[in-house]
Design a protein around this motif. Structure first.
Motif, PDB file in Angstrom:
ATOM      1  N   ASP A  74      46.517   7.005  -9.956  1.00 20.01           N
ATOM      2  CA  ASP A  74      47.637   6.446  -9.184  1.00 20.01           C
ATOM      3  C   ASP A  74      48.395   7.603  -8.527  1.00 20.01           C
ATOM      4  OD1 ASP A  74      49.642   4.701  -8.303  1.00 20.01           O
ATOM      5  OD2 ASP A  74      50.523   4.381 -10.289  1.00 20.01           O
ATOM      6  N   ALA A  96      51.842   8.982 -15.033  1.00 21.20           N
ATOM      7  CA  ALA A  96      52.076   8.967 -13.584  1.00 21.20           C
ATOM      8  C   ALA A  96      53.572   9.222 -13.393  1.00 21.20           C
ATOM      9  CB  ALA A  96      51.669   7.632 -12.984  1.00 21.20           C
ATOM     10  N   GLU A 101      56.598   9.700 -10.790  1.00 25.42           N
ATOM     11  CA  GLU A 101      56.765   9.218  -9.417  1.00 25.42           C
ATOM     12  C   GLU A 101      58.219   9.071  -8.975  1.00 25.42           C
ATOM     13  OE1 GLU A 101      55.400   5.208  -8.587  1.00 25.42           O
ATOM     14  OE2 GLU A 101      54.838   4.902 -10.658  1.00 25.42           O
ATOM     15  N   GLU A 103      54.099  10.806  -5.956  1.00 29.42           N
ATOM     16  CA  GLU A 103      53.549  10.486  -7.283  1.00 29.42           C
ATOM     17  C   GLU A 103      52.231  11.204  -7.532  1.00 29.42           C
ATOM     18  OE1 GLU A 103      52.272   6.367  -7.711  1.00 29.42           O
ATOM     19  OE2 GLU A 103      52.354   6.507  -9.900  1.00 29.42           O
ATOM     20  N   HIS A 117      55.155   6.084 -15.435  1.00 27.78           N
ATOM     21  CA  HIS A 117      54.509   5.344 -16.525  1.00 27.78           C
ATOM     22  C   HIS A 117      53.331   6.091 -17.102  1.00 27.78           C
ATOM     23  CE1 HIS A 117      51.551   4.268 -13.332  1.00 27.78           C
ATOM     24  NE2 HIS A 117      52.625   4.292 -12.561  1.00 27.78           N
TER      25      HIS A 117
END
Ligand code: MF3
Ligand code: CO
Length: 248
Positions: free
Chosen positions: A105, A200, A202, A233, A168
């Motif tokens: 991600d 991740a 961000e 991110e 997350h």
């Protein structure tokens, strides 16, 4: 809280991270005046397929597209539509892919012919905040050290961090424990970072107020004051020293 990945897991995560990064870079290169957001969606769809991967977003809680494209005062989760990029646009692209069961991600904001120095400073602050968050992601520290590093950079530059959406944990699912906020709440849990945790990070950084609203489409998040926002991110793995960034 937060799963420790095995060496084999990390091989899978490196592959999905690299795919997400390649798709991100190709779509960012196509963000030029005149191109329709729907064409960028189409491009991402083709590239993700060609990699043998699938979008981690499409169908996620009913999200209708393979990528998110958020313009100007849109913070995150913008749905690609028929609008065309115009000179002066702040374009935030979010790409998530699943490959052999592992999710990568990442997101980046590009300024398409933006001259406004304040907006240029905003984007620079967002990138700096992401770097600071990554530098704070080390074995033995706390998740809140990442949050603190990000918030400090952003607020030193006079901007604000979005509170309603957070980073997350990531792995076989896009969103895993722990949450990685971009600010330190008074009741922030003390979660210890350990080598092998995949996160991740961000930061979503607003030029004006940190407050945001979700549009009636149920997805598009906008700043409450209509001022621009940026989003950066990376997916990474915590190590004993510097984290390994997977989405480059
Ligand atoms: N990077 C975003 C996130 O972590 C992307 C989610 S878009 C969605 O939440 F459509 F999949 F929700
Ligand atoms: Co994310």
């Amino acid at each position: 809280m937060g799963v420790i990945r095995t060496a084999k897991d990390l091989e899978g995560m490196r592959r999905s991270g690299r795919i997400a990064a390649r798709v991100r870079d190709a779509v960012l290169s196509a963000c030029v005046p005149g191109v329709a957001l729907r064409d960028l969606e189409q491009l991402a769809d083709e590239l993700i397929r060609r990699e043998g991967a699938e979008s981690a977003f499409k169908g996620y809680q009913g999200y209708p597209a393979v990528i998110c494209l958020s313009l100007n005062d849109e913070v995150v989760h913008g749905i690609p539509d028929g609008r065309r990029i115009q000179p002066g646009d702040v374009v935030s692209l979010d790409v998530g892919v699943r490959y052999e069961g592992w999710v990568g991600d990442c997101a980046w904001t590009v300024l398409v012919g933006v001259a406004d120095p304040e907006v240029r400073r905003l984007a620079a602050a967002g990138e700096e905040a992401l770097r600071a968050g990554i530098a704070a992601a080390r074995e033995g520290r706390f998740v809140s050290d990442i949050s603190h590093a990000i918030q400090t950079v952003v607020e030193r530059h006079g901007f604000s961090v979005v509170r309603q959406f957070v980073g997350h944990g990531i792995g076989r699912r896009m969103h895993e424990e722990p949450q990685v906020p971009n600010f330190v709440a008074s009741d922030a849990p003390r979660i210890r970072l350990k080598a092998g945790m995949a996160l991740a990070i961000e930061p979503m950084v607003n030029l004006g107020t940190h407050e945001v609203r979700v549009e009636p489409d149920g997805w598009t998040v906008r700043t409450a004051d209509g001022k621009p926002s940026v989003h950066f991110e990376h997916t990474l793995v915590v190590g004993e020293g510097e984290a390994e960034v997977l989405t480059i």
